[in-house]
Design a protein around this motif. Sequence first.
Motif, PDB file in Angstrom:
ATOM      1  N   LEU A 225      -5.850   9.027  69.858  1.00  0.00           N
ATOM      2  CA  LEU A 225      -6.402   7.868  69.828  1.00  0.00           C
ATOM      3  C   LEU A 225      -7.510   7.671  68.843  1.00  0.00           C
ATOM      4  N   ARG A 226      -7.378   7.066  67.655  1.00  0.00           N
ATOM      5  CA  ARG A 226      -8.449   7.128  66.761  1.00  0.00           C
ATOM      6  C   ARG A 226      -9.467   5.846  67.293  1.00  0.00           C
ATOM      7  N   ARG A 227     -10.749   6.223  67.307  1.00  0.00           N
ATOM      8  CA  ARG A 227     -11.824   5.333  67.494  1.00  0.00           C
ATOM      9  C   ARG A 227     -12.641   5.224  66.552  1.00  0.00           C
ATOM     10  N   ILE A 228     -13.215   4.127  66.246  1.00  0.00           N
ATOM     11  CA  ILE A 228     -14.276   3.579  65.164  1.00  0.00           C
ATOM     12  C   ILE A 228     -15.376   4.141  65.667  1.00  0.00           C
ATOM     13  N   SER A 229     -15.751   4.152  66.777  1.00  0.00           N
ATOM     14  CA  SER A 229     -17.044   4.749  67.415  1.00  0.00           C
ATOM     15  C   SER A 229     -16.803   5.764  68.611  1.00  0.00           C
ATOM     16  N   GLY A 230     -17.861   6.341  69.088  1.00  0.00           N
ATOM     17  CA  GLY A 230     -17.474   7.099  70.400  1.00  0.00           C
ATOM     18  C   GLY A 230     -17.374   8.470  70.247  1.00  0.00           C
ATOM     19  N   ALA A 231     -17.530   9.468  71.318  1.00  0.00           N
ATOM     20  CA  ALA A 231     -17.527  10.765  71.225  1.00  0.00           C
ATOM     21  C   ALA A 231     -15.919  11.192  71.060  1.00  0.00           C
ATOM     22  N   LEU A 232     -15.987  12.503  70.576  1.00  0.00           N
ATOM     23  CA  LEU A 232     -14.866  13.360  70.749  1.00  0.00           C
ATOM     24  C   LEU A 232     -14.439  13.873  72.101  1.00  0.00           C
ATOM     25  N   GLY A 233     -13.329  13.636  72.408  1.00  0.00           N
ATOM     26  CA  GLY A 233     -13.190  14.027  74.145  1.00  0.00           C
ATOM     27  C   GLY A 233     -11.691  14.210  74.423  1.00  0.00           C
ATOM     28  N   ILE A 234     -11.123  14.936  75.312  1.00  0.00           N
ATOM     29  CA  ILE A 234      -9.949  14.976  75.699  1.00  0.00           C
ATOM     30  C   ILE A 234      -9.599  15.169  77.069  1.00  0.00           C
ATOM     31  N   GLU A 235      -8.833  14.387  77.786  1.00  0.00           N
ATOM     32  CA  GLU A 235      -8.719  14.279  79.081  1.00  0.00           C
ATOM     33  C   GLU A 235      -7.130  14.396  79.370  1.00  0.00           C
ATOM     34  N   ARG A 236      -6.931  15.033  80.803  1.00  0.00           N
ATOM     35  CA  ARG A 236      -5.479  15.249  81.088  1.00  0.00           C
ATOM     36  C   ARG A 236      -4.963  13.854  81.859  1.00  0.00           C
ATOM     37  N   LEU A 237      -3.791  13.457  81.564  1.00  0.00           N
ATOM     38  CA  LEU A 237      -2.839  12.443  82.081  1.00  0.00           C
ATOM     39  C   LEU A 237      -1.932  12.874  83.044  1.00  0.00           C
ATOM     40  N   ARG A 238      -2.038  12.223  84.282  1.00  0.00           N
ATOM     41  CA  ARG A 238      -0.923  12.853  85.364  1.00  0.00           C
ATOM     42  C   ARG A 238      -0.007  11.968  85.713  1.00  0.00           C
ATOM     43  N   GLY A 239       1.093  11.989  86.252  1.00  0.00           N
ATOM     44  CA  GLY A 239       1.908  11.055  87.052  1.00  0.00           C
ATOM     45  C   GLY A 239       2.513  10.076  85.959  1.00  0.00           C
ATOM     46  N   LEU A 240       2.164   8.821  86.662  1.00  0.00           N
ATOM     47  CA  LEU A 240       2.846   7.514  85.807  1.00  0.00           C
ATOM     48  C   LEU A 240       2.035   7.325  84.755  1.00  0.00           C
ATOM     49  N   ALA A 293     -13.811  20.218  64.581  1.00  0.00           N
ATOM     50  CA  ALA A 293     -14.294  20.156  65.824  1.00  0.00           C
ATOM     51  C   ALA A 293     -13.069  19.666  66.856  1.00  0.00           C
ATOM     52  N   ALA A 294     -12.332  18.657  66.363  1.00  0.00           N
ATOM     53  CA  ALA A 294     -11.215  18.270  67.112  1.00  0.00           C
ATOM     54  C   ALA A 294     -10.171  19.345  67.431  1.00  0.00           C
ATOM     55  N   THR A 295      -9.932  20.067  66.341  1.00  0.00           N
ATOM     56  CA  THR A 295      -8.962  21.261  66.257  1.00  0.00           C
ATOM     57  C   THR A 295      -9.402  22.063  67.132  1.00  0.00           C
ATOM     58  N   ALA A 296     -10.623  22.691  67.449  1.00  0.00           N
ATOM     59  CA  ALA A 296     -11.236  23.843  68.089  1.00  0.00           C
ATOM     60  C   ALA A 296     -11.117  23.169  69.635  1.00  0.00           C
ATOM     61  N   GLU A 297     -11.427  21.864  69.731  1.00  0.00           N
ATOM     62  CA  GLU A 297     -11.304  21.553  71.345  1.00  0.00           C
ATOM     63  C   GLU A 297      -9.892  21.515  71.635  1.00  0.00           C
ATOM     64  N   LEU A 298      -9.188  21.098  70.985  1.00  0.00           N
ATOM     65  CA  LEU A 298      -7.584  20.798  71.432  1.00  0.00           C
ATOM     66  C   LEU A 298      -7.138  22.261  71.737  1.00  0.00           C
ATOM     67  N   LEU A 299      -7.381  23.354  70.829  1.00  0.00           N
ATOM     68  CA  LEU A 299      -6.758  24.507  71.042  1.00  0.00           C
ATOM     69  C   LEU A 299      -7.769  25.638  72.399  1.00  0.00           C
ATOM     70  N   THR A 300      -8.924  24.976  72.434  1.00  0.00           N
ATOM     71  CA  THR A 300      -9.615  25.637  73.723  1.00  0.00           C
ATOM     72  C   THR A 300      -8.922  25.067  75.068  1.00  0.00           C
ATOM     73  N   VAL A 301      -8.711  23.680  74.933  1.00  0.00           N
ATOM     74  CA  VAL A 301      -8.160  23.237  76.377  1.00  0.00           C
ATOM     75  C   VAL A 301      -6.700  23.566  76.742  1.00  0.00           C
ATOM     76  N   LEU A 302      -5.650  23.597  75.505  1.00  0.00           N
ATOM     77  CA  LEU A 302      -4.364  23.918  75.681  1.00  0.00           C
ATOM     78  C   LEU A 302      -4.203  25.535  76.015  1.00  0.00           C
TER      79      LEU A 302
END
Length: 304
Positions: A225-240, A293-302
């Motif tokens: 999701l590309r945001r005009i403003s706000g911090a870079l972040g990643i969160e896990r989605l579960r179930g439905l 930063a997004a690339t590094a964050e993604l690789l760290t989480v995964l």
Amino acid sequence: MSYAYRLSGLKLTSDLDLPGLMPWNGRADTPADIVIRLGQTPTRLEAADHVAPVFQTQGRNRYLLLLPGTGRMLVRDGCEVTVEPEPGADPTAIRALLTGPIQAVLWHQRGRLPLYGNAVVVDGQAIALVGPSAAGKSTLAASLSMKGHRPMADGLCVIDASDARPVAVLPGMRHLQLWRDALDRLGIAADTLARILATKEKFLVERCGGFVDAPQPLVAVVVILRRISGALGIERLRGLAAVVALRENVYLRRPARALGRDAAIFAGLTRLVAAGVTVWRLNMPDDLSRLDAATAELLTVLRV
């Protein structure tokens, strides 16, 4: 003249040159699984089940696309496409339709899950990057490829979530499709690259590190999701919540519904989540300076 290509392991023959696809490298006498030919198409489908402004369907295996200024395309049985261009139609627009929306219809008719997205192989497993247009999917895939991770699909990511085998990503386009600003950020010169559309500043970029030409096990899907403003972040989605987020990124949802695919799509996405494929939401600032930063964050989480 007829061209032969490899599309997710299938042989595709076409009357039209489709440079984004991999050339066929199997036996020349192998029968085609999918045929794209120039020819006459109907102006409408007889006894159509669904009629929309630009498409019609009949049953599960007939789809007619009607685009004034471009032409008509009839897709049948997941294996045959007839193209009737209008005089003076832009050939790059026709190629983009064939490798994008029309390819998605073929996969729906063949019982697979086409998603709006890319796929990259990380540590021997596929990561799908999905999201709306201009979310940054191809840019992130290119950034990952520059760190040694091989892309295997771009623009359209085809998932095999059938019951008989592990969930896998099928190999797709042999190029990444990048806007000029992304090329500039990545240090890639656009001078010698082919444009996807004659009127757009979007280009075909050869994948780094070679092609992935076999299905790969799917380990995670990242919804961008590309945001005009706000911090870079990643969160896990579960179930439905994970299933709903994935369903929103099914390629051509309305035509798929008209083709009677809704129940099968929901079942396939539910199986994907139940099989242990993790689903993540990446909030991506609209700022290419945050790409590394997004690339590094993604690789760290995964890799946890």
